[in-house]
Design a protein around this motif. Structure first.
Motif, short mmCIF file in Angstrom:
data_model
loop_
_atom_site.label_atom_id
_atom_site.label_comp_id
_atom_site.label_asym_id
_atom_site.label_seq_id
_atom_site.Cartn_x
_atom_site.Cartn_y
_atom_site.Cartn_z
N LEU A 347 0.83 -1.21 0.00
CA LEU A 347 0.00 0.00 0.00
C LEU A 347 0.86 1.25 0.00
CD1 LEU A 347 -2.84 -1.05 2.48
CD2 LEU A 347 -2.93 -0.95 -0.02
N VAL A 357 -5.93 5.28 -1.63
CA VAL A 357 -6.24 4.06 -0.87
C VAL A 357 -7.48 4.26 -0.01
CG1 VAL A 357 -5.40 2.39 0.82
CG2 VAL A 357 -3.80 3.40 -0.83
N GLY A 360 -7.49 -0.69 4.32
CA GLY A 360 -6.12 -1.18 4.43
C GLY A 360 -5.52 -1.14 5.82
N VAL A 378 -7.61 0.38 -4.02
CA VAL A 378 -6.59 1.34 -4.42
C VAL A 378 -6.84 1.80 -5.84
CG1 VAL A 378 -4.12 1.80 -4.59
CG2 VAL A 378 -4.95 0.10 -2.93
N ILE A 395 -6.02 -6.64 -1.34
CA ILE A 395 -5.78 -5.38 -2.03
C ILE A 395 -6.31 -5.50 -3.46
CG2 ILE A 395 -4.05 -3.74 -2.85
CD1 ILE A 395 -2.17 -4.74 -0.70
#
Length: 504
Positions: A347, A357, A360, A378, A395
């Motif tokens: 990240l 972002v 996370g 993201v 992610i």
């Protein structure tokens, strides 16, 4: 009841000897709380070699058992798995952190591959081949291969073994299994369940038909390097595959490699956005992003980007995170601290490239040694840097696209890819995605996400290795060797033109 006590009760019910999960040198921790729940004895590389030798002797007896009879053992295994489904599914949740439905779903895959393999035991067909020689018949036959080595990863601790083992057993092979050091308890449970099936099956099943090798890297190397193991099926990272592949090639052994996947999806202008949203969210966040089929990259056409992204952000902000044992949360823990740290590094790298972002951060589960994380969405300006790498965590990188041909190039521009999907109602786009110039992955889906492989359609074909497939279709051929046989039923032996000799 503590998790450790519950684990002990489940293992005992499944028939695992208490000595197998207490007093050993390998500590087993649950990602749910981070606490140690068992201490498992590890095997040495020398002892692993002895187990492989024993499996080879078992193979020599098992290959002579008729295939339909071998299928009966797998049928009984399926029955035992049905009886043990709740306990084994719960154990998967404890040892890996999967939510209840996914733990049970993994066991269901085991049951399904047993059903598939039972039918297969009567369908190990060879071809009759046209021959140029008169009075002759040519055909192919399939024979058992030998000891099949299985190396499995933590994220599917029981299903991967069953995909290989069910096919190997009906094909006439013995199996030696090296599970992940992070998930030895589920392997011991499977071994005990298989032993119950063998007991019901009778003496046709030789001792040593299944061996479970719990140990470190040196045990895996012993399995990969052993000359009596003609096939190794290994599931894990591409890094692991790059080490296993050359070692097998050095001794001309076969490999079935199912490795990591930096999987992508494409959302086209005509896509059903409601359908796409559900599939994307499940594919990207399920199992805390710790699937080889997890959706990790998403290309969204500029005409629908602003309609889809706010809804996707809302899904990420509202998804529930928590213990799979005590809550109805949809996202459980990461396997360990290293996985969480790798997620944060990825990240940070994305932010440095201009990524925006959402999510996370670490989720506070109340256990300092457990590592939960909010899934991360993201938004990237382009596919670059860390986006081209696979991070085994929840992610999802999202990028706009404008041109369909160009986005296909972007889709295929990563080294590792196992699964893929496109969301469109345009027939031309869908068929192009499935064509030779479309997705280069072993799984290519239309209007369904990247995860959710089904027994019957062979799983795999990871593009970087071409490393084989398992769990369905004609995958069984990897577990057997083929011979071409020619029978002369004429009275003469035809010779090459101009060749003769006196046999009187």
């Amino acid at each position: 009841m503590s998790i450790k006590a519950e684990t002990s009760e489940i293992l005992t019910r499944l028939g695992v000897d208490a000595k197998s999960f207490s007093g050993g040198g390998l500590a087993v921790r649950t990602p749910v709380t981070g606490e140690t729940i068992a201490e498992v004895p590890a095997i040495s590389a020398t002892a692993a070699g002895a187990a492989i030798d024993k499996a080879h002797e078992a193979f020599k007896a098992w290959r002579d058992v008729p295939a339909p009879r071998r299928g009966e053992l797998v049928r009984l295994l399926g029955e035992e798995l049905r009886a043990a489904k709740d306990d084994l599914g719960r154990l998967v949740s404890i040892e890996v952190g999967k939510i209840r439905s996914e733990g049970l779903g993994e066991v269901q895959e085991m049951i399904d591959i047993c059903d598939f393999a039972v039918g297969l035991s009567r369908q190990l067909y060879g071809l009759t081949i046209a021959t140029e020689r008169p009075g002759h018949r040519m055909m192919e036959t399939w024979h058992p291969l030998g000891v099949v080595g299985v190396i499995s990863a933590f994220n599917f601790p029981v299903a991967v073994w069953s995909w290989n083992a069910a096919l190997a057993f009906v094909c006439g092979d013995s199996v030696v299994w090296k599970p992940s050091e992070k998930t030895p308890l589920t392997a011991l449970a499977c071994q005990a369940i298989f032993a119950r099936a063998v007991k019901r099956f009778g003496s046709d099943a030789p001792e040593g038909l299944l061996a479970v090798l719990i140990g470190d890297r040196d045990v895996g190397e012993a399995l990969v390097d052993h000359p009596k193991v003609p096939l190794v099926s290994a599931t894990g990272s591409t890094r692991m595959g790059r080490e296993v592949g050359p070692r097998l090639a050095k001794r001309f052994a076969r490999a079935v490699l199912e490795l990591g996947g930096n999987n992508a999806g494409i959302v086209c202008p005509s896509a059903d956005l409601d359908m796409a949203l559900r599939a994307i969210a499940f594919g990207a966040m399920g199992t805390a992003g710790q699937r080889c089929t997890t959706l990790r990259r998403l290309f969204v056409h500029e005409s629908v980007y602003d309609a889809l992204l706010p809804r996707l952000r809302k899904a990420y902000e509202s998804v529930s995170v928590g213990s799979p044992l005590t809550s109805e949360a949809l996202v459980g823990p990461l396997i360990d601290k290293a996985a969480f740290d790798n997620m944060q590094k990825a990240l940070d790298a994305a932010r440095s490239l201009g990524g925006k972002v959402t999510g996370g951060a670490r989720f506070d589960s109340g256990s300092a040694e457990a590592y939960y994380a909010h899934p991360a969405l993201v938004e990237m300006p382009k596919q670059d840097g860390v986006v081209l790498e696979e991070t085994f965590a929840p992610i999802l990188y999202v990028m706009k696209y404008t041109d369909f041909d160009a986005v296909l190039e972007e889709h295929n521009a990563v080294g590792a890819g196992l699964s893929s999907s496109i969301f469109t109602t345009d027939m031309r786009e869908a068929e192009t995605f499935l064509s030779a110039r479309g997705s280069d992955c072993g799984i290519a889906n239309v209007n369904i996400g990247t995860s959710g492989a089904e027994i019957g359609g062979a799983f795999g074909g990871e593009k970087e290795t071409g490393g084989g497939r398992e769990s369905g279709s004609d995958a069984w051929k990897a577990y057997m060797r083929r011979a071409t046989n020619t029978v002369n039923y004429s009275k003469a032996l035809p010779l090459a033109q101009g060749v003769s000799f006196d046999i009187e």
